[in-house]
Design an enzyme around this catalytic site. Structure first.
Site, PDB file in Angstrom:
ATOM      1  N   ASN A  79       0.818  -1.206   0.000  1.00  0.00           N
ATOM      2  CA  ASN A  79       0.000   0.000   0.000  1.00  0.00           C
ATOM      3  C   ASN A  79       0.859   1.268   0.000  1.00  0.00           C
ATOM      4  O   ASN A  79       2.037   1.225  -0.310  1.00  0.00           O
ATOM      5  CB  ASN A  79      -1.018   0.007   1.146  1.00  0.00           C
ATOM      6  CG  ASN A  79      -2.365   0.544   0.696  1.00  0.00           C
ATOM      7  OD1 ASN A  79      -2.448   1.635   0.152  1.00  0.00           O
ATOM      8  ND2 ASN A  79      -3.416  -0.226   0.897  1.00  0.00           N
ATOM      9  N   ARG A  80       0.230   2.399   0.350  1.00  0.00           N
ATOM     10  CA  ARG A  80       0.832   3.708   0.089  1.00  0.00           C
ATOM     11  C   ARG A  80       1.488   4.326   1.320  1.00  0.00           C
ATOM     12  O   ARG A  80       1.036   4.120   2.446  1.00  0.00           O
ATOM     13  CB  ARG A  80      -0.245   4.668  -0.449  1.00  0.00           C
ATOM     14  CG  ARG A  80      -0.766   4.261  -1.815  1.00  0.00           C
ATOM     15  CD  ARG A  80      -1.975   5.082  -2.248  1.00  0.00           C
ATOM     16  NE  ARG A  80      -2.342   4.753  -3.627  1.00  0.00           N
ATOM     17  CZ  ARG A  80      -3.121   3.712  -3.970  1.00  0.00           C
ATOM     18  NH1 ARG A  80      -3.629   2.931  -3.029  1.00  0.00           N
ATOM     19  NH2 ARG A  80      -3.389   3.473  -5.242  1.00  0.00           N
ATOM     20  N   HIS A 105       3.518   0.066  -2.734  1.00  0.00           N
ATOM     21  CA  HIS A 105       3.909  -1.341  -2.849  1.00  0.00           C
ATOM     22  C   HIS A 105       5.417  -1.559  -2.924  1.00  0.00           C
ATOM     23  O   HIS A 105       5.907  -2.430  -3.651  1.00  0.00           O
ATOM     24  CB  HIS A 105       3.225  -1.982  -4.058  1.00  0.00           C
ATOM     25  CG  HIS A 105       1.737  -2.119  -3.926  1.00  0.00           C
ATOM     26  ND1 HIS A 105       1.099  -2.245  -2.715  1.00  0.00           N
ATOM     27  CD2 HIS A 105       0.759  -2.148  -4.878  1.00  0.00           C
ATOM     28  CE1 HIS A 105      -0.218  -2.352  -2.911  1.00  0.00           C
ATOM     29  NE2 HIS A 105      -0.453  -2.288  -4.213  1.00  0.00           N
ATOM     30  N   HIS A 179      -1.083  -9.781  -3.856  1.00  0.00           N
ATOM     31  CA  HIS A 179      -1.906  -8.926  -4.718  1.00  0.00           C
ATOM     32  C   HIS A 179      -2.596  -9.736  -5.826  1.00  0.00           C
ATOM     33  O   HIS A 179      -2.709  -9.272  -6.959  1.00  0.00           O
ATOM     34  CB  HIS A 179      -1.029  -7.830  -5.331  1.00  0.00           C
ATOM     35  CG  HIS A 179      -1.745  -6.545  -5.605  1.00  0.00           C
ATOM     36  ND1 HIS A 179      -2.662  -6.408  -6.624  1.00  0.00           N
ATOM     37  CD2 HIS A 179      -1.693  -5.337  -4.995  1.00  0.00           C
ATOM     38  CE1 HIS A 179      -3.124  -5.173  -6.638  1.00  0.00           C
ATOM     39  NE2 HIS A 179      -2.554  -4.497  -5.658  1.00  0.00           N
ATOM     40  N   TYR A 181      -5.515 -11.067  -8.060  1.00  0.00           N
ATOM     41  CA  TYR A 181      -6.821 -10.581  -8.525  1.00  0.00           C
ATOM     42  C   TYR A 181      -7.746 -11.794  -8.658  1.00  0.00           C
ATOM     43  O   TYR A 181      -7.493 -12.697  -9.466  1.00  0.00           O
ATOM     44  CB  TYR A 181      -6.692  -9.920  -9.896  1.00  0.00           C
ATOM     45  CG  TYR A 181      -6.034  -8.568  -9.934  1.00  0.00           C
ATOM     46  CD1 TYR A 181      -6.709  -7.469 -10.446  1.00  0.00           C
ATOM     47  CD2 TYR A 181      -4.724  -8.379  -9.507  1.00  0.00           C
ATOM     48  CE1 TYR A 181      -6.112  -6.218 -10.530  1.00  0.00           C
ATOM     49  CE2 TYR A 181      -4.109  -7.136  -9.573  1.00  0.00           C
ATOM     50  CZ  TYR A 181      -4.815  -6.059 -10.090  1.00  0.00           C
ATOM     51  OH  TYR A 181      -4.204  -4.826 -10.171  1.00  0.00           O
ATOM     52  N   ASP A 253     -11.096   1.103  -3.411  1.00  0.00           N
ATOM     53  CA  ASP A 253      -9.655   0.930  -3.202  1.00  0.00           C
ATOM     54  C   ASP A 253      -9.364   1.466  -1.817  1.00  0.00           C
ATOM     55  O   ASP A 253      -8.687   2.489  -1.647  1.00  0.00           O
ATOM     56  CB  ASP A 253      -8.851   1.662  -4.279  1.00  0.00           C
ATOM     57  CG  ASP A 253      -7.383   1.236  -4.296  1.00  0.00           C
ATOM     58  OD1 ASP A 253      -6.999   0.387  -3.459  1.00  0.00           O
ATOM     59  OD2 ASP A 253      -6.618   1.736  -5.137  1.00  0.00           O
ATOM     60  N   GLN A 289      -7.358  -4.453   2.357  1.00  0.00           N
ATOM     61  CA  GLN A 289      -7.609  -3.492   1.278  1.00  0.00           C
ATOM     62  C   GLN A 289      -8.470  -4.160   0.225  1.00  0.00           C
ATOM     63  O   GLN A 289      -8.084  -5.185  -0.361  1.00  0.00           O
ATOM     64  CB  GLN A 289      -6.286  -3.043   0.656  1.00  0.00           C
ATOM     65  CG  GLN A 289      -6.421  -1.945  -0.397  1.00  0.00           C
ATOM     66  CD  GLN A 289      -6.431  -0.545   0.193  1.00  0.00           C
ATOM     67  OE1 GLN A 289      -6.232  -0.363   1.401  1.00  0.00           O
ATOM     68  NE2 GLN A 289      -6.622   0.449  -0.641  1.00  0.00           N
ATOM     69  N   GLU A 316      -6.304  -7.557   0.003  1.00  0.00           N
ATOM     70  CA  GLU A 316      -4.922  -7.499   0.456  1.00  0.00           C
ATOM     71  C   GLU A 316      -4.892  -7.296   1.965  1.00  0.00           C
ATOM     72  O   GLU A 316      -5.165  -6.208   2.463  1.00  0.00           O
ATOM     73  CB  GLU A 316      -4.195  -6.349  -0.238  1.00  0.00           C
ATOM     74  CG  GLU A 316      -4.297  -6.358  -1.754  1.00  0.00           C
ATOM     75  CD  GLU A 316      -4.083  -4.975  -2.348  1.00  0.00           C
ATOM     76  OE1 GLU A 316      -3.008  -4.381  -2.113  1.00  0.00           O
ATOM     77  OE2 GLU A 316      -5.006  -4.483  -3.034  1.00  0.00           O
TER      78      GLU A 316
END
Length: 353
Positions: A79-80, A105, A179, A181, A253, A289, A316
């Site tokens: 994440n950020r 990430h 991560h 999908y 998100d 997340q 996540e």
């Protein structure tokens, strides 16, 4: 049973290998040693028919480019981090700004573009792949040498367990995640609008521009983020333009704060009614997340599939985004010498009538 096969080579000639764990029912998980990427998850529907529920690619080349982190092992920091900057023990570190004005990430390469050493181990009723990577002091400008093990375990009950372990020789940050999908209709099903999702969370950490947390909490009650009793994602996504939080992300998100905190518990359940496939997410992390592939537009997927907006979702498990700059958030992402980072997440697949 574990098998392996060549999966191409990096530009410098380094060979890449895919490892496949197949259980007693024929369901399987495939991982490549480049990026520790989960490339495939084959699980049955209610009729027993197998389909691949993980987005990805048939060859190595797309993984070398911008692939939206599909299946990646993410680190050092999932994440950020706002402005790519954090202060630890009085020293300020500047990380790469690889997501607009922020760090995402782990940086331009992170762990997603590294070769992992994989040790396969077959067992009774379950198999495992133990991956190892040593991130040197200063890599992506993070302090400390981080020694990382990630173990994927696949069992006869179709549960994929991911255990993350790490130690360091200097104080550093560590927040690892996966991560993948997911689309329980199959990777080429279209969208996840027909999936129902339950997340055991009363609040999210709301975001501002750049999807950086504001530092506060927002109750989910009365919003499209209320998934405590399950929500059809298509119904939730209808609010993308009208809900300010969703408008910022083009969908979902966001970090959901789990009721269970750091106790091992059920965090989320994803259901595809059409196929009967169900995925339970069990974790000891305090947050998850939800990302609904809101920015995804990638061609050349498996079998020639095009992966568009809302074609899948990621769940996540994590400590919270920008936690180093928000000490009021639950837990810590600081890892110190002598400590062991040790966390487990399980993606458990089953079917219902």
């Amino acid at each position: 049973m574990i098998t392996k096969r060549p999966f191409g080579a990096l530009p410098d000639g380094t060979p890449v290998t895919e490892y496949t764990m197949k259980n007693a029912s024929g369901a399987s998980v495939s991982v490549i040693d480049y990026g520790g990427i989960v490339r495939s998850i084959l699980v049955p529907d209610r009729e027993g028919a197998l389909a691949d529920v993980a987005l990805g690619f048939d060859t190595l080349e797309p993984y070398l480019g911008d692939h939206g982190c599909m299946g990646d092992t993410v680190g050092r920091y999932g994440n950020r981090i706002a402005a790519g900057r954090f202060t630890l023990d009085g020293q300020t570190y500047q990380l790469a700004l690889n997501n607009g004005e922020n760090h995402l990430h782990g940086g331009f390469e992170g762990f997603s573009r590294k070769m992992w050493a994989i040790e396969p181990k077959e067992g009774e009723g379950q198999d495992s792949l133990r991956m190892h990577y040593v991130s040197p002091d200063g890599e992506e400008n993070y302090p400390g040498t981080l020694d990382v093990f990630v173990t994927y375990t696949w069992d006869d009950a179709c549960s994929l367990s991911i255990r993350y372990q790490a130690t360091t020789d200097k104080p550093t940050l560590c927040n690892l995640t996966n991560h993948t999908y997911f689309n329980l209709g199959g990777h080429d099903h279209g969208t996840v609008a027909d999936h129902a999702l339950m997340i055991d969370s009363d609040v999210i950490t709301p975001v501002r521009e750049g999807l950086i947390p504001t530092g506060g909490y927002m109750p989910v009650a009365g919003t499209p983020f209320d998934m405590r009793k399950g929500l059809l994602l298509g119904a939730g996504l209808l609010h993308t333009a009208s809900c300010p939080q969703m408008a910022l992300a083009g969908g979902y998100d966001h970090n959901f704060v789990l009721r269970s905190g750091e106790a091992m518990a059920l965090a989320a359940t994803l259901i595809c009614a059409q196929t009967g496939r169900v995925m339970d997410v069990i974790t000891d992390q305090p947050g998850v997340q939800l990302y609904t592939a809101s920015m995804t537009d990638i061609g050349g997927g498996k079998g020639g599939a095009h992966y568009g907006r809302y074609s899948a979702l990621c769940l996540e498990t994590q400590h919270f985004p920008d936690a180093p700059n928000n000490p009021q958030f639950t837990g810590t992402t600081v890892l110190r010498p002598g400590e062991l980072y040790d966390t487990t997440t399980i993606y458990a697949f089953r079917t219902e009538a």
